[in-house]
Design an enzyme around this catalytic site. Structure first.
Site, short mmCIF file in Angstrom:
data_model
loop_
_atom_site.label_atom_id
_atom_site.label_comp_id
_atom_site.label_asym_id
_atom_site.label_seq_id
_atom_site.Cartn_x
_atom_site.Cartn_y
_atom_site.Cartn_z
CG ASN A 99 -1.31 1.67 1.40
OD1 ASN A 99 -1.75 2.09 0.69
ND2 ASN A 99 -2.42 1.74 2.22
CD1 TRP A 100 3.13 0.99 -2.75
CD2 TRP A 100 3.43 1.69 -4.67
NE1 TRP A 100 4.29 0.15 -3.75
CE2 TRP A 100 3.95 0.51 -4.93
CE3 TRP A 100 3.47 3.22 -5.82
CZ2 TRP A 100 4.57 0.68 -6.44
CZ3 TRP A 100 4.05 2.25 -6.59
CH2 TRP A 100 4.01 1.07 -7.43
CE LYS A 101 -0.40 3.03 4.40
NZ LYS A 101 0.19 3.41 6.32
CG HIS A 103 -5.88 1.62 5.22
ND1 HIS A 103 -5.46 2.52 6.43
CD2 HIS A 103 -4.82 0.27 5.18
CE1 HIS A 103 -4.26 2.46 6.43
NE2 HIS A 103 -3.75 1.30 5.96
CD GLU A 140 -2.98 5.27 7.06
OE1 GLU A 140 -2.34 5.04 7.05
OE2 GLU A 140 -2.98 5.72 5.52
CD GLU A 183 -3.78 -2.43 7.02
OE1 GLU A 183 -2.00 -2.74 7.07
OE2 GLU A 183 -4.01 -1.58 7.34
N GLY A 209 2.10 2.73 11.21
CA GLY A 209 2.89 3.31 10.76
C GLY A 209 4.14 3.83 12.22
CB SER A 268 5.70 -1.89 12.04
OG SER A 268 4.77 -0.61 11.76
N GLY A 307 3.24 -1.52 4.55
CA GLY A 307 2.93 0.28 4.49
C GLY A 307 4.66 1.15 3.59
N GLY A 308 5.18 1.08 4.84
CA GLY A 308 6.36 2.23 4.29
C GLY A 308 7.10 1.00 3.53
#
Length: 250
Positions: free
Chosen positions: A9-11, A96, A98, A168, A174, A214, A235-236
């Site tokens: 997920n590149w957000k 998600h 967010e 999640e 994050g 994470s 994610g990151g």
């Protein structure tokens, strides 16, 4: 056997040049690794067309990070499921944390989007997960059960078996904090049991359940070794080929 699925997920990251470099690097690395896991990348809307073109005729699948439940209409700023299929998207992330926290996506709205995804041949990745306060109050499973009950309303057992559910924990997204492999596995097992109670054993056995929060190369092997964890929503770490491949090949 359920095929494990690793989704990035590149957000709200990557411009077109960065997305191109990332996908080209991933294509090369995957060709060398020859993994049996399914690999999905979910760029921002602005990068979907480019990434779909780059991923065409490769093993990489492409997903969107959200969508509307209507196929057309006066919904300024929204993207329809038919627009995603037109580009070549195979997956869509829905619910998600967010989206729930910052944009007010409710379980009822997410349920509409899941139904729309299936109606337009897109596989939904439904995200569920608890806050730190809920975990500390021992409310994790009750809260996730509620998300599943409301998010999966009026779906068929066949549909549920085809989708992906991503656990999640909000407190691990994050933040650098990660649920232990045992904690993640315990919740994913409970999710599968809940699906069985709602839709039967066949659907529960077929549905793929990811862990997200994470995830990185150093903890991926232990997490992915859990019996009821069928992959990761990353994610990151999905924004760098080397980091993402460390998870894919863990």
């Amino acid at each position: 056997m359920r095929q494990q699925i690793i989704a990035g997920n590149w957000k709200m990251h990557t411009n077109l040049a960065e997305a191109t470099i990332l996908v080209e690097g991933l294509k090369k690395a995957l060709a060398e690794a020859k993994t049996e896991r399914e690999v999905v990348v979910c760029p921002p809307f602005t990068g979907l067309s480019t990434v779909c073109d780059l991923a065409d005729e490769t093993t990489i699948r492409v997903g969107a990070q959200n969508m509307h439940y209507e196929v057309s209409g006066a919904f300024t700023g929204e993207v329809a499921p038919t627009m995603l299929t037109d580009l070549g998207c195979h997956y869509v992330i829905l619910g998600h944390s967010e989206r729930r926290q910052y944009f007010g996506d409710t379980d009822e709205l997410i349920n509409k989007k899941i139904k729309a995804a299936f109606a337009n041949d897109i596989v939904p990745i439904l995200c569920v997960g608890e806050s730190l306060e809920q975990r500390e109050a021992n409310e994790t499973q009750a809260f996730i059960d509620s998300q599943l009950e409301q998010g999966l309303v009026d779906l068929t057992a066949e549909q549920v078996g085809q989708m992906v559910i991503a656990y999640e924990p909000i407190w691990a997204i994050g933040t650098g904090k990660t649920a232990t492999a045992e904690q993640a596995g315990e919740v994913c097992t409970a999710i599968r049991k809940k699906v069985a109670s709602l839709f039967g054993a066949d659907a529960a056995e077929a549905v793929r359940i990811q862990y997200g929060g994470s995830v990185k190369g150093s903890n991926a092997k232990e997490i992915l070794s859990q019996a009821d964890i069928d992959g990761a929503l990353v994610g990151g770490a999905s924004l760098k080929v080397e980091d993402f491949m460390a998870i894919i090949t863990a």
